[in-house]
Write a protein that holds these residues in place. Structure first.
Motif, PDB file in Angstrom:
ATOM      1  N   ALA A  17       0.827  -1.202   0.000  1.00 44.62           N
ATOM      2  CA  ALA A  17       0.000   0.000   0.000  1.00 44.62           C
ATOM      3  C   ALA A  17       0.866   1.259   0.000  1.00 44.62           C
ATOM      4  N   ILE A  18       1.922   1.271   0.800  1.00 47.04           N
ATOM      5  CA  ILE A  18       2.828   2.421   0.827  1.00 47.04           C
ATOM      6  C   ILE A  18       3.403   2.665  -0.562  1.00 47.04           C
ATOM      7  N   ARG A  19       3.853   1.608  -1.233  1.00 46.77           N
ATOM      8  CA  ARG A  19       4.422   1.765  -2.591  1.00 46.77           C
ATOM      9  C   ARG A  19       3.409   2.376  -3.545  1.00 46.77           C
ATOM     10  N   PRO A  24       2.515   5.796  -7.632  1.00 50.97           N
ATOM     11  CA  PRO A  24       1.575   6.295  -8.636  1.00 50.97           C
ATOM     12  C   PRO A  24       0.696   7.466  -8.181  1.00 50.97           C
ATOM     13  N   LEU A  25       0.300   7.499  -6.909  1.00 47.53           N
ATOM     14  CA  LEU A  25      -0.549   8.608  -6.469  1.00 47.53           C
ATOM     15  C   LEU A  25       0.247   9.813  -5.991  1.00 47.53           C
ATOM     16  N   GLY A  26       1.548   9.654  -5.748  1.00 45.26           N
ATOM     17  CA  GLY A  26       2.387  10.789  -5.392  1.00 45.26           C
ATOM     18  C   GLY A  26       2.188  11.311  -3.979  1.00 45.26           C
ATOM     19  N   ASP A  94      -1.782  15.936 -13.165  1.00 46.93           N
ATOM     20  CA  ASP A  94      -1.897  14.772 -12.289  1.00 46.93           C
ATOM     21  C   ASP A  94      -2.525  13.582 -12.998  1.00 46.93           C
ATOM     22  N   HIS A  95      -3.495  13.814 -13.853  1.00 48.69           N
ATOM     23  CA  HIS A  95      -4.101  12.718 -14.614  1.00 48.69           C
ATOM     24  C   HIS A  95      -3.047  12.051 -15.488  1.00 48.69           C
ATOM     25  N   ALA A  96      -2.265  12.836 -16.203  1.00 49.35           N
ATOM     26  CA  ALA A  96      -1.221  12.274 -17.082  1.00 49.35           C
ATOM     27  C   ALA A  96      -0.173  11.513 -16.278  1.00 49.35           C
ATOM     28  N   ALA A 101       1.826   6.173 -14.635  1.00 54.66           N
ATOM     29  CA  ALA A 101       2.323   5.322 -13.551  1.00 54.66           C
ATOM     30  C   ALA A 101       1.484   4.061 -13.372  1.00 54.66           C
ATOM     31  N   GLY A 102       0.464   3.883 -14.220  1.00 56.90           N
ATOM     32  CA  GLY A 102      -0.320   2.651 -14.185  1.00 56.90           C
ATOM     33  C   GLY A 102      -1.623   2.711 -13.418  1.00 56.90           C
ATOM     34  N   VAL A 103      -2.042   3.896 -12.974  1.00 56.00           N
ATOM     35  CA  VAL A 103      -3.321   4.016 -12.281  1.00 56.00           C
ATOM     36  C   VAL A 103      -4.445   3.749 -13.280  1.00 56.00           C
ATOM     37  N   THR A 104      -5.426   2.950 -12.882  1.00 53.84           N
ATOM     38  CA  THR A 104      -6.547   2.610 -13.745  1.00 53.84           C
ATOM     39  C   THR A 104      -7.668   3.626 -13.599  1.00 53.84           C
ATOM     40  N   PHE A 105      -7.895   4.382 -14.658  1.00 56.44           N
ATOM     41  CA  PHE A 105      -9.025   5.312 -14.703  1.00 56.44           C
ATOM     42  C   PHE A 105     -10.202   4.577 -15.317  1.00 56.44           C
TER      43      PHE A 105
END
Length: 135
Positions: A17-19, A24-26, A94-96, A101-105
């Motif tokens: 979770a920390i990673r 990806p969320l910064g 932030d979206h880009a 970074a692999g976040v699923t929108f």
């Protein structure tokens, strides 16, 4: 002055979770302290990218599930609804960054009367809004 300081998010694994939250969320890791019972006190919070100084917003307390009942809640703490709202002052940036970074929108960005928004899933499937408020 009063404000909500922390919101608990039940997770499967602290380090995983920390990673995710610091990668990806910064977010930044604000606290990670061992507890006498073998658990950890882990707090992540958005950094100052969105115009909020670190430590002045609501942080997430990442709490590892302790039993089957809690494990059943991981990823579905709000019954499939958006339960978390990440505000930004620069939606496109932030979206880009998050998408790269692999976040699923779950949808394309859209304009609403209240701002620019897109729903994304975190590591466990919880739904979040990335939101740049209007005005």
């Amino acid at each position: 002055m009063r404000h909500v300081a922390l919101v608990t998010l039940v997770v499967d694994d602290y380090d995983e979770a920390i990673r995710f939250y610091t990668g990806p969320l910064g977010f930044r890791l604000a606290e990670d302290e061992p507890r006498p019972d073998g658990s950890r006190w882990v707090v992540v919070e958005p950094d100052a990218l969105g115009g909020v100084a670190a430590g002045h917003g609501t942080g997430l307390l990442l709490a590892r599930a302790k039993d089957e009942e809690q494990r059943a809640r991981v990823g579905d703490q709000t019954g499939g609804r958006v339960g978390f709202f990440l505000h930004t002052d620069d939606f496109a940036r932030d979206h880009a960054r998050m998408a790269a970074a692999g976040v699923t929108f779950l949808e394309e960005p859209r304009q609403e009367p209240y701002g620019t928004v897109a729903v994304f899933r975190d590591l466990y499937g919880n739904r979040w809004d990335l939101l740049q408020p209007a005005g």
